[in-house]
Design a protein around this motif. Sequence first.
Motif, PDB file in Angstrom:
ATOM      1  N   LEU A  45       0.837  -1.200   0.000  1.00 31.78           N
ATOM      2  CA  LEU A  45       0.000   0.000   0.000  1.00 31.78           C
ATOM      3  C   LEU A  45       0.877   1.258   0.000  1.00 31.78           C
ATOM      4  N   PHE A  46       1.957   1.202   0.771  1.00 24.69           N
ATOM      5  CA  PHE A  46       2.850   2.362   0.928  1.00 24.69           C
ATOM      6  C   PHE A  46       4.281   1.970   0.551  1.00 24.69           C
TER       7      PHE A  46
ATOM      8  N   PRO B   8      -0.258  18.887  -1.807  1.00 22.00           N
ATOM      9  CA  PRO B   8      -1.346  18.332  -2.626  1.00 22.00           C
ATOM     10  C   PRO B   8      -1.090  16.919  -3.157  1.00 22.00           C
ATOM     11  N   LEU B   9       0.119  16.658  -3.645  1.00 18.00           N
ATOM     12  CA  LEU B   9       0.358  15.327  -4.231  1.00 18.00           C
ATOM     13  C   LEU B   9       0.352  14.230  -3.168  1.00 18.00           C
ATOM     14  N   VAL B  10       0.919  14.536  -2.006  1.00 14.12           N
ATOM     15  CA  VAL B  10       0.936  13.554  -0.920  1.00 14.12           C
ATOM     16  C   VAL B  10      -0.487  13.338  -0.403  1.00 14.12           C
ATOM     17  N   ARG B  11      -1.256  14.440  -0.392  1.00 15.12           N
ATOM     18  CA  ARG B  11      -2.642  14.345   0.029  1.00 15.12           C
ATOM     19  C   ARG B  11      -3.415  13.409  -0.891  1.00 15.12           C
TER      20      ARG B  11
ATOM     21  N   GLN C 188       2.655  10.370   8.414  1.00 14.55           N
ATOM     22  CA  GLN C 188       1.207  10.183   8.385  1.00 14.55           C
ATOM     23  C   GLN C 188       0.866   8.815   7.774  1.00 14.55           C
ATOM     24  N   MET C 189       1.602   8.427   6.750  1.00 14.72           N
ATOM     25  CA  MET C 189       1.392   7.098   6.156  1.00 14.72           C
ATOM     26  C   MET C 189       1.693   6.012   7.187  1.00 14.72           C
ATOM     27  N   LEU C 190       2.770   6.218   7.940  1.00 15.10           N
ATOM     28  CA  LEU C 190       3.138   5.234   8.967  1.00 15.10           C
ATOM     29  C   LEU C 190       2.042   5.123  10.030  1.00 15.10           C
ATOM     30  N   ALA C 191       1.461   6.258  10.393  1.00 14.42           N
ATOM     31  CA  ALA C 191       0.401   6.235  11.407  1.00 14.42           C
ATOM     32  C   ALA C 191      -0.796   5.420  10.920  1.00 14.42           C
TER      33      ALA C 191
END
Length: 235
Positions: free
Chosen positions: A120-121, A167-170, A141-144
């Motif tokens: 997923l990540f 924006p892109l990470v969002r 934030q992805m890790l959380a």
Amino acid sequence: MLKVDNITVAYGKAKALHGVTLTVEQGEMVTLLGSNGAGKSTLLKTISGLLKPRQGGISFLGQQINNLPPHKIVELGVVQAPEGREVFPSLSVRDNLRMGAFTRRDEKAVARDLQFVFDLFPRLAERRDQAAGTLSGGEAQMLAIARALLADPKLLMLDEPSLGLAPLVREDIFHVVQQIYQERRVTILLVEQNAKWALGVASRAYIMENGRIVMEDLGSKLAENEHVQRAYLGY
Ligand SMILES: Nc1ncnc2c1ncn2[C@@H]1O[C@H](COP(=O)(O)OP(=O)(O)OP(=O)(O)O)[C@@H](O)[C@H]1O
Ligand SMILES: [Mg+2]
């Protein structure tokens, strides 16, 4: 699945929630919208057991949970992703993820879920041995979110997962939340400021103002509502 029944929550003398009622059925993605200070985080913290309601009750899969300590609520499958800054900074990405799974005994299932979140990540997979404290805000934030998934949630609660991200990470985070919902079939309760996206993906949505639920409907219906458009969609 989750029934929040007429709860009142206060910080000292200051009431933050006034008789809030909300339900989440199995398989739904429910979103909660509201302006700053409306009480959204307070509601999620109360469901997680970090705050206790003064009045009213909360049940999950038929069991009363509002008197249980937070770790028991997690064990029942109600898991809130911590904010990105709440990861363990000196532990590696992989060890942070293992911490998320510490109550689980089925090692095979944990290994499978670890693989799922690395798929997923991919950015977390590349950084699996890196100390979590050195991740960027978006990676943390992805890790959380990934750590919450390792706890094997039946109901996953996310409090503004895209807050403060470029924006892109969002977009990445939005995409992943949809993937978790569609591929893992995890029921989701989502607080999100990006109303356009949140209403678009939601099965149902609630609007909270000043500690009260003021509207509840299908996401698509709320997106057509004039008050919602003016207050949250900026039309
Ligand atoms: N620990 C606390 N002590 C006292 N008051 C608090 C505390 N935490 C929150 N509040 C108050 O409770 C109200 C609801 O706050 P809450 O954080 O739930 O809002 P929110 O809807 O999550 O807002 P935001 O969109 O800004 O995150 C606010 O008036 C806030 O100031
Ligand atoms: Mg909040």
